[in-house]
Every structure is written in structure tokens, then in C-alpha cells.
Design a protein around this motif. Structure first.
Motif, PDB file in Angstrom:
ATOM      1  N   UNK A 140      -6.524 -11.130  -5.286  1.00 25.35           N
ATOM      2  CA  UNK A 140      -6.733 -10.206  -4.167  1.00 25.35           C
ATOM      3  C   UNK A 140      -6.307  -8.795  -4.562  1.00 25.35           C
ATOM      4  N   UNK A 141      -5.124  -8.679  -5.162  1.00 22.69           N
ATOM      5  CA  UNK A 141      -4.617  -7.357  -5.552  1.00 22.69           C
ATOM      6  C   UNK A 141      -5.511  -6.724  -6.613  1.00 22.69           C
ATOM      7  N   UNK A 142      -5.994  -7.511  -7.559  1.00 29.45           N
ATOM      8  CA  UNK A 142      -6.867  -6.966  -8.599  1.00 29.45           C
ATOM      9  C   UNK A 142      -8.150  -6.415  -7.992  1.00 29.45           C
ATOM     10  N   UNK A 143      -8.742  -7.161  -7.078  1.00 30.76           N
ATOM     11  CA  UNK A 143      -9.992  -6.725  -6.468  1.00 30.76           C
ATOM     12  C   UNK A 143      -9.780  -5.463  -5.629  1.00 30.76           C
ATOM     13  N   UNK A 144      -8.717  -5.434  -4.841  1.00 33.47           N
ATOM     14  CA  UNK A 144      -8.433  -4.264  -4.008  1.00 33.47           C
ATOM     15  C   UNK A 144      -8.123  -3.053  -4.878  1.00 33.47           C
ATOM     16  N   UNK A 145      -7.392  -3.281  -5.977  1.00 30.95           N
ATOM     17  CA  UNK A 145      -7.038  -2.184  -6.871  1.00 30.95           C
ATOM     18  C   UNK A 145      -8.287  -1.586  -7.520  1.00 30.95           C
ATOM     19  N   UNK A 146      -9.205  -2.439  -7.966  1.00 29.86           N
ATOM     20  CA  UNK A 146     -10.454  -1.942  -8.562  1.00 29.86           C
ATOM     21  C   UNK A 146     -11.233  -1.118  -7.544  1.00 29.86           C
ATOM     22  N   UNK A 225      -8.812  -9.640   2.558  1.00 30.90           N
ATOM     23  CA  UNK A 225      -8.878 -10.944   3.224  1.00 30.90           C
ATOM     24  C   UNK A 225      -8.361 -10.850   4.663  1.00 30.90           C
ATOM     25  N   UNK A 226      -8.918 -11.638   5.566  1.00 32.43           N
ATOM     26  CA  UNK A 226      -8.493 -11.586   6.969  1.00 32.43           C
ATOM     27  C   UNK A 226      -6.986 -11.757   7.154  1.00 32.43           C
ATOM     28  N   UNK A 227      -6.371 -12.637   6.348  1.00 30.78           N
ATOM     29  CA  UNK A 227      -4.927 -12.840   6.477  1.00 30.78           C
ATOM     30  C   UNK A 227      -4.124 -11.608   6.113  1.00 30.78           C
ATOM     31  N   UNK A 228      -4.611 -10.858   5.104  1.00 30.19           N
ATOM     32  CA  UNK A 228      -3.932  -9.633   4.700  1.00 30.19           C
ATOM     33  C   UNK A 228      -4.080  -8.570   5.783  1.00 30.19           C
ATOM     34  N   UNK A 229      -5.286  -8.450   6.313  1.00 29.52           N
ATOM     35  CA  UNK A 229      -5.509  -7.475   7.392  1.00 29.52           C
ATOM     36  C   UNK A 229      -4.625  -7.803   8.596  1.00 29.52           C
ATOM     37  N   UNK A 230      -4.518  -9.075   8.919  1.00 27.55           N
ATOM     38  CA  UNK A 230      -3.689  -9.486  10.061  1.00 27.55           C
ATOM     39  C   UNK A 230      -2.217  -9.163   9.807  1.00 27.55           C
ATOM     40  N   UNK A 231      -1.747  -9.406   8.560  1.00 26.12           N
ATOM     41  CA  UNK A 231      -0.349  -9.134   8.233  1.00 26.12           C
ATOM     42  C   UNK A 231      -0.049  -7.636   8.275  1.00 26.12           C
ATOM     43  N   UNK A 232      -1.018  -6.818   7.892  1.00 28.22           N
ATOM     44  CA  UNK A 232      -0.844  -5.372   8.002  1.00 28.22           C
ATOM     45  C   UNK A 232      -0.858  -4.944   9.472  1.00 28.22           C
ATOM     46  N   UNK A 233      -1.755  -5.526  10.235  1.00 22.63           N
ATOM     47  CA  UNK A 233      -1.907  -5.132  11.638  1.00 22.63           C
ATOM     48  C   UNK A 233      -0.659  -5.436  12.452  1.00 22.63           C
ATOM     49  N   UNK A 234      -0.027  -6.589  12.186  1.00 18.98           N
ATOM     50  CA  UNK A 234       1.154  -6.941  12.989  1.00 18.98           C
ATOM     51  C   UNK A 234       2.478  -6.510  12.357  1.00 18.98           C
TER      52      UNK A 234
END
Length: 431
Positions: A140-146, A225-234
């Protein structure tokens, strides 16, 4: 008079030497503590910084630790010291970086108030110190970083996102060290020299928020990923903030900065007989556009003697960006800046330009940057090279390679980011 190419290369060399840890770091070291001294480092200059600490630290005082740097960025002086050096990938993190970050995080645990942690942080540390937060995979981090690297986002924006997806950035590494005293030694590669931005600030409290990170991801259309977005949102991925007691008594020292490197180059230019002018050490923007602006300034100086009289040297630093559109060729932001400059200058007589990254690596290539001369476009045309075509496909490396105008320094073991120098000659000395 010194040949223009030789002068520009000399100015780059002076700027890099001014930023070398070997010349600057020892003066920033505190005395040994009552307890143990642990060194934790990350960045393109981390191995050279570790070697400088090892050389200056008393031989009878305990010293140990671990530093992670980019592959190929380990000077010989760092290979057999008291501080272990490991290598990992940059700019996209890899498994070696994840393992190194995990070991560094583990070393930070179990310290006492009598212990001292020397954190050696430099540019590149964001990718090299890559320990994903809980619930986030390395993939996930690699894809977001690219995606961030190709988006055109500024370094501060990229690092805001990186902090909130990390288990060690955004002050989390220093928080792990509590109650030990932490002294952070920084080599700055970011506009403004903000310790919270350099390598995503692993040892300083973070004023940015999860909400800021979400806005940046949305601004550049980067999927997570939806879980990452949710963790950022809350707010589950929130970082330690200013005022957190775990940072009490910590110190931060800037060992080398872009401005210091530019000032050293300006002094060298004056010693060579030229007036020197620094435009700024915080210049950002799209690389080719910044190149066009620099070209306009050079023409105004060459043709009208404004705002500076020729002959002179004009210097600038900062960190430009490249927004990749379509399939990219080879090249980094320094060479793309230079190709944009060349096209805008259109063979302006008497203007010579060098652009390079002070770490010796322009993007992910093997060159530091390149040099342009008044006859660059003519020489390119003679070889059947269309400069605009190369710029359109982000292929500046191959353009300057064909002209034998790449600047090859190899890794410099430091990093104060972009270095640009324009030599503008007077009318009676034009080449």
C-alpha cells in the motif's frame, strides 16, 4: 578566465563540500551522557553522518546504533565503525527499508532518562525509514508513494501523507525513545528547513493532521484502501502534536542547509571574479516552468543589465517537481529544469547553466544533473534531436547524454537538494 563549464562544476563542488557532514557535524554534538548513547539514522546522508559522529565521539565512551541509507550511498569511512549501516531503496521503499525501520523502532524501546539518542536525519529518510502504521501494508505504501511522486505534489504535501501512514514518522520515533533525551542532527533538503518536513519529521512533533493528509490525497486524486481512508477520517492515524511532554528537553540542530551551500558557492564565484546573486533557497514549482522563469531572468541580465549587471553568476535552490503525463522517459527534476531552460533561452549568447541534485543522483538516474551552453540547441539539431520532443516525454537524461553534457559526480553522501547556477557573461565576453 576559467572556462564556463569548469567554473560551474567548481561551484557545485563547493556547495556540496559545504554540506558535507564530515565538515560540519562535530560542532553540534553534545557531551556523552551518564548512560548509553544510541545513534539512529535515516536518509541519503545517514551513513556519512554516522561516520562523522563515530570519528568525533570519544573512543572510551560507549556508542552503538543503526543507520539506513540509500543503496550505494555508504562512504568507506562508515563501513567499519561502531554504528551499523544498512542500505535500502529510494525513492520507493522496499522490504530492506521496512526491516531497517523495524529494527530502529525496536532499538528505541526500553531507554532510560540517563540515555542519549542521537538521531541523524537527512533527505530521503521518508522512503528509507518505511515502517507502515498498523493496518497498512508495505505494498500500500509503495503504491501511494509512487502516485505521490508522479502527482506533482510538493515535498511538504508528500511528507504530510507519509507521516500519517507511518509507525515512526511525524514524531513517533522520538516518542518511542522516551524518557531518553533525544538530540536530532539534520541536513535539510526541504524549502524552509522545517524539521517537521525533513524526512517526514520522525523526531519532532507534527502540526499537520489526518484531515490535512486526506485533503492532499483527494487534491491529487490518489486512491487509498478503504480501511486507510477510514483510519485517517476518524483520526486513528494521528501523529504526536506540539506540546506533547514526550518531547520535553529534546534538541534539534541543523547541520547543513541549502542556503549555506548557496552562500558557499556565491563566495567561490566572487573569488573567481564574478558578482554573485542568490535568488532564494526555497524555489518550488514545476521543473520546466521554473526553468522558463530562470531563462527569462538570464535574458534580461544579458540583454539589458537588469536586475543584475553582467558578467555575473545567479544561484538558486529549493525543490522543484515533475508532474508525469503519460509514459515517462529517463530523467529527474534537475535535468527537466535544464531542458526547460534551454528551450526558453533559444541559444541566448553568453548564458551557461548547470542544474544538479546535491546528493549526486537526479531522480533515480546515475547523473547529478547536466550543463547547458549557448550552443546546446545547435548541437542537438546537428544530431537530429528535437529538444521539445524530449521534454514532452520527460526524457531529459537521454537528451543531455547524447550531447555528453550530463554531470556525473556519483553519490555525494549529503543532500541539500536542488542546486542551480547560471553564468551570464557580458556582451564583449560572450561565447
Amino acid at each position: 578566465m576559467q572556462a564556463p563549464r569548469d567554473l560551474l562544476l567548481h561551484l557545485l563542488d563547493v556547495a556540496v563540500r559545504r554540506a558535507s557532514p564530515a565538515h560540519n557535524l562535530a560542532a553540534c554534538l553534545p557531551p556523552p551522557p551518564k548512560g548509553r548513547t544510541l545513534v539512529l539514522g535515516a536518509g541519503k546522508a545517514a551513513a556519512a553522518m554516522a561516520a562523522a559522529v563515530d570519528a568525533a565521539w570519544p573512543k572510551d565512551a560507549p556508542l552503538s546504533g543503526l543507520a539506513v541509507t540509500r543503496y550505494g550511498h555508504v562512504p568507506a569511512s562508515a563501513r567499519h565503525g561502531r554504528i551499523e549501516i544498512v542500505e535500502a531503496a529510494h525513492p520507493v521503499p522496499d522490504e530492506a527499508g521496512r526491516q531497517a525501520a523495524g529494527r530502529i523502532a525496536a532499538l528505541a524501546q526500553g531507554l532510560t532518562a540517563d540515555d542519549l539518542v542521537l538521531c541523524l536525519i537527512s533527505g530521503g529518510g521518508s522512503a528509507l525509514l518505511s515502517l507502515p502504521a498498523e493496518g497498512i501494508s508495505l505494498a500500500d505504501k509503495q503504491r501511494i508513494n509512487r502516485a505521490l511522486l508522479h502527482s506533482g505534489a510538493a515535498i511538504g504535501e508528500m511528507n504530510c501523507v507519509r507521516k500519517h501512514l507511518s509507525a515512526v514518522k511525524g514524531g513517533r520515533l522520538a516518542a518511542r525513545c522516551a524518557p531518553a533525551r533525544v538530540v536530532t542532527l539534520l541536513i535539510s533538503d526541504v524549502p524552509g528547513d522545517d524539521p517537521a518536513v525533513i524526512a517526514s519529521g520522525p523526531t519532532v512533533p507534527d502540526p499537520s493532521t489526518c484531515e490535512d493528509a486526506l485533503r492532499i490525497l483527494d487534491r491529487y486524486g490518489i486512491d487509498v484502501p478503504p480501511g486507510v481512508r477510514e483510519a485517517l477520517h476518524d483520526g486513528r492515524l494521528e501523529t504526536p502534536k506540539p506540546g506533547d511532554p514526550r518531547f520535553h528537553g529534546h534538541e534539534v540542530h541543523l547541520v547543513a542547509t541549502p542556503q549555506q551551500a548557496l552562500e558557499a558557492a556565491a563566495e567561490a564565484a566572487r573569488a573567481a571574479g564574478f558578482e554573485a546573486h542568490i535568488l532564494g533557497d526555497e524555489i518550488e514549482g514545476e521543473s520546466r516552468t521554473v526553468g522558463q522563469v530562470h531563462a527569462a531572468l538570464a535574458r534580461q541580465v544579458a540583454r539589458r543589465g537588469q536586475p543584475f549587471a553582467a558578467p555575473c553568476v545567479i544561484l538558486s535552490g529549493g525543490e522543484t517537481t515533475v508532474t508525469v503525463r503519460g509514459e515517462a522517459g529517463r530523467g529527474g527534476r534537475a535535468s527537466e529544469f535544464l531542458l526547460g531552460t534551454v528551450l526558453a533561452l533559444q541559444g541566448e549568447p553568453g548564458v551557461h547553466v548547470l542544474a544538479a541534485d546535491t546528493d549526486g543522483i537526479d531522480g533515480s538516474e546515475d547523473n547529478a544533473g547536466a550543463i547547458a551552453t549557448p550552443d546546446t540547441l545547435r548541437r542537438a539539431a546537428e544530431r537530429g534531436l528535437n529538444a521539445q520532443d524530449f521534454l514532452d516525454r520527460h526524457d531529459a537524461y537521454r537528451f543531455f547524454e547524447a550531447l555528453d553534457d550530463l554531470v556525473m559526480t556519483g553519490p555525494t553522501f549529503t543532500n541539500v537538494n536542488d542546486f542551480r547556477a547560471m553564468l551570464v557573461l557580458g556582451h564583449d565576453t560572450r561565447d
